[in-house]
Scaffold this active site. Structure first.
Site, short mmCIF file in Angstrom:
data_model
loop_
_atom_site.label_atom_id
_atom_site.label_comp_id
_atom_site.label_asym_id
_atom_site.label_seq_id
_atom_site.Cartn_x
_atom_site.Cartn_y
_atom_site.Cartn_z
N ASP A 49 1.48 -27.46 5.55
CA ASP A 49 1.82 -28.06 6.84
C ASP A 49 1.25 -29.46 7.03
O ASP A 49 1.67 -30.18 7.92
CB ASP A 49 1.34 -27.16 7.97
CG ASP A 49 2.09 -25.84 8.01
OD1 ASP A 49 3.26 -25.83 7.60
OD2 ASP A 49 1.50 -24.83 8.45
N MET A 107 9.60 -25.07 7.46
CA MET A 107 8.33 -24.61 8.01
C MET A 107 7.54 -25.74 8.69
O MET A 107 7.73 -26.92 8.39
CB MET A 107 7.47 -23.97 6.92
CG MET A 107 7.89 -22.55 6.57
SD MET A 107 6.78 -21.85 5.29
CE MET A 107 7.25 -20.12 5.35
N ARG A 136 4.91 -25.19 12.21
CA ARG A 136 4.98 -24.69 13.58
C ARG A 136 4.76 -25.80 14.61
O ARG A 136 5.55 -25.98 15.51
CB ARG A 136 3.90 -23.60 13.73
CG ARG A 136 4.06 -22.72 14.90
CD ARG A 136 4.81 -21.43 14.56
NE ARG A 136 5.46 -20.96 15.77
CZ ARG A 136 6.76 -20.74 15.85
NH1 ARG A 136 7.56 -20.91 14.82
NH2 ARG A 136 7.29 -20.33 16.97
N ARG A 187 6.82 -22.88 -0.06
CA ARG A 187 5.38 -22.91 -0.32
C ARG A 187 5.02 -22.27 -1.66
O ARG A 187 3.88 -22.31 -2.07
CB ARG A 187 4.59 -22.26 0.80
CG ARG A 187 4.75 -20.77 0.92
CD ARG A 187 3.99 -20.19 2.10
NE ARG A 187 3.99 -18.74 2.01
CZ ARG A 187 3.75 -17.92 3.02
NH1 ARG A 187 3.50 -18.41 4.22
NH2 ARG A 187 3.76 -16.62 2.85
#
Lengths: 414, 414
Positions: free
Chosen positions: A143, A187, A189, A300
């Site tokens: 992330d 991905m 968040r 990932r």
């Protein structure tokens, strides 16, 4: 002087986290550590006495190299929030007794935000009781949302996967000239770094994605549909990159909030992905072909298309962590400073881990286009170097040959 | 004698269909074809006069090689069912007038079932009117569901992607020892070849998938849950491969039938993927961590992990098609005969295209385990050779450098 260490991995997988582990093991061996203990399932496993001596497993360079180029987490992971020492003194007592008994000198912990919180708490407690153990945090997360470092190991490879997949989806979707919308859900968040990386698909001439929606700015449903109307004036096949974590103006997540949920035949609420919610929105407005693609965990764990820059850096950060511990530093996280974009140059440094734990590094809003549906050149220039270079994956029988994890799986804890 | 041909691509994309096109162009150039016309958007484009002269575009070996190693369909596609000549004589008249005017000698059409139907109808009509044009079908489909050929170009690469992704998902899911179920939904509506290929993830020691559900045998919900109960006795993390097209005992598709659909807040029916339906089933039974992953279009467009065996064969099949046309054959589809599994040997052959059009090649039931949740060694031995070998993808700026399709996109038809 005898040197013994614990190494652990924690949080979610990336393809670079084993490279950092490989760097630490390699450097510890070079520095003649007596025991290099690997915690099975991180700090939680350690509390239950689950660990192995990595010196017995990594007996040659080939094995270390294979570890460096294997996805996910060789030692297993945990999601465990270490309580503060005042609330759970027995846990700290257990851990530091173990450190003393095994004559541990260094503790290396590779992970994301929660893992850095663990390093911060242990080092604070260690200082308080005058423990000789040095605590060093090694960052990782796809992330890219850790503070204090230019970027995190694992991000560059995930970004390369996202950009390459976006490119391949473009070729796949370009075969008809029908009105069609393809939504790629990525991905991230609260931080849109990975979604923004889809823009690197444009490098070799592919004009995609057409629109990019990031969680750093509010998502406006009407503007979203207006953006698509506008794009349909120029082209028939539109590809949209969207972060799983976008929220509307009132702060409702599209994929979790009851405002957007579906119900099954029995009336149970069913949470749907952001891509699927947008798919419905688009279909209801345009009645055209629409498809949503969730890149899911492949972004990932797809080691076979890792970024060489990322993997090499992750390894280097591991070796650097050992160097700093040997110099007596503790309570630190290893960070990356960028010296220049072109040519890309970085250097490792350290930061007080208390300064970084529990903070989130998001895309600066001035790196997002004014229209809120694309990235700026500054963000492009930041992302570009991180996906460069390919590693040579060894294939056997038609599939990648990664390091064997079966025997460690048996040692794992519930 | 002058030789001119039309080449077209039709149906859904694969990563091998451009390799067949490259093989045809290369062989036609070697045989001194005067014009090598590429239909834009297949037979539908041809009817609207959309075509290009590929001799003008493919002027050197480098360009041909780049085409061979680019995903999807350089010439664009169509989904168009050619009516029978009795019903639409004007369409046939238009096409054969065009062939005569351009002095076309050969017509090559790369595609799946519908495309072979087109080749069959055109060749039948051509014979009836004594047209000199030879009609040759070149197969492709990731689904591997064409009759008369050992396998289809495009399948091996998709199978390699599926097996490698399954392997990487295993590494990703193996980091905890919590009870967890991961469901990987794989393409293949009526034929389970691709889903079966996930078993090749086991080659290097990964013990996944744990369970495999194929559309050739009925799906029994209670047996499915019992299978998972059984697996949970031996291990905590279970990975399931499932074909998108499984049907229950009464013939209801899990992903389309109203029996399994959800409704949104307004009561509209929402079709959900098979993986999502199973995810709900598993969660309601076990209340454990459960995730479904839809491999989606990446399995048919991920050129960067193509099978060398597949790409080389697709190219060879293209050159072979030209050889047969030069020998005067028409109304044929090129097929692959397997001579041996180990070492893997194949040869090209031809078949009357009328014998293959509109038939489906499914997995023989005796290649599926008696428990209906795995494959047999015979199916393994069939699949194994097809994913062998890797091609060297040229990367530029961190992403694959595929052939430019932008200028042809502008020529495409609605």
């Amino acid at each position: 002087m005898r040197r013994n260490c614990f190494i652990g991995q924690s949080g979610g997988p990336t393809v670079a986290i084993n490279a950092s582990l490989a760097g630490i093991i390699s450097k510890c061996q070079e520095e003649d550590y007596d025991h290099i203990y690997g915690m099975i399932n991180g700090i939680k496993g350690l509390l239950e006495n689950h660990y192995v001596d990595l010196n017995e497993i990594f007996t040659d360079d080939h094995k270390i190299r294979q570890l460096k180029e294997s996805p996910a987490m060789y030692l297993g992971s945990c999601r465990y929030k270490l309580p503060v020492s005042e609330e759970a003194p027995d846990i700290y007592q257990t851990l530091f007794d173990k450190f003393a008994k095994l004559e541990i000198t260094d503790f290396y912990y590779i992970g994301g935000n929660d893992s850095m919180d663990t390093v911060a708490k242990l080092s604070t407690y260690g200082k308080m009781i005058n423990s000789p153990v040095r605590f060093v945090g090694i960052p990782k997360t796809i992330d890219n949302d850790l503070m204090g470092t230019d970027h995190t190991p694992g991000f560059g490879s995930a970004a390369k996967y996202v950009a390459s997949s976006m490119l391949e989806v473009y070729y796949d979707s370009a075969i008809y000239k029908l009105n069609a919308v393809t939504i790629v859900e990525i991905m991230g968040r609260n931080a849109g770094w990975l979604t923004a990386s889809s823009a690197l698909a444009r490098e070799n001439g592919a004009p995609v994605p057409d629109l990019i929606y990031l969680p750093e700015v509010p998502f406006d449903k009407d503007q979203f549909l207006a953006d698509i109307h506008e794009k349909f004036k120029e082209k028939s096949s539109i590809i949209i990159a969207v972060s799983e974590g976008i929220k509307d103006e009132e702060g409702h997540y599209l994929d979790q909030d009851s405002k957007y949920t579906k119900r099954d035949a029995f009336g149970h609420v069913l949470h749907s992905g952001t891509g699927k919610v947008l798919e419905s929105l688009v279909y209801n407005e345009f009645h055209c072909k629409v498809r949503s693609i969730e890149l899911n965990v492949l972004q990932r764990c797809a080691m076979h298309i890792a970024s060489k820059t990322d993997i090499d850096e992750a390894y280097e950060i591991g070796t650097y962590a050992v160097e700093r511990a040997l110099k007596g530093e503790s309570g630190i996280m290893i960070v990356v400073h960028r010296l220049s974009n072109s040519p890309y140059k970085m250097e490792c440094a350290t930061l007080d881990v208390n300064q970084v734990a529990n903070l989130e590094h998001k895309i600066p809003v001035d790196w997002i286009s004014e229209s809120h549906n694309d990235i700026t050149p500054a963000l492009h220039d930041y992302l570009y170097p991180l996906i460069q270079g390919e590693i040579t994956i060894h294939y056997n029988s038609g599939i990648p040959q990664y390091i064997d994890i079966a025997h460690l799986r048996n040692k794992m804890i519930k």
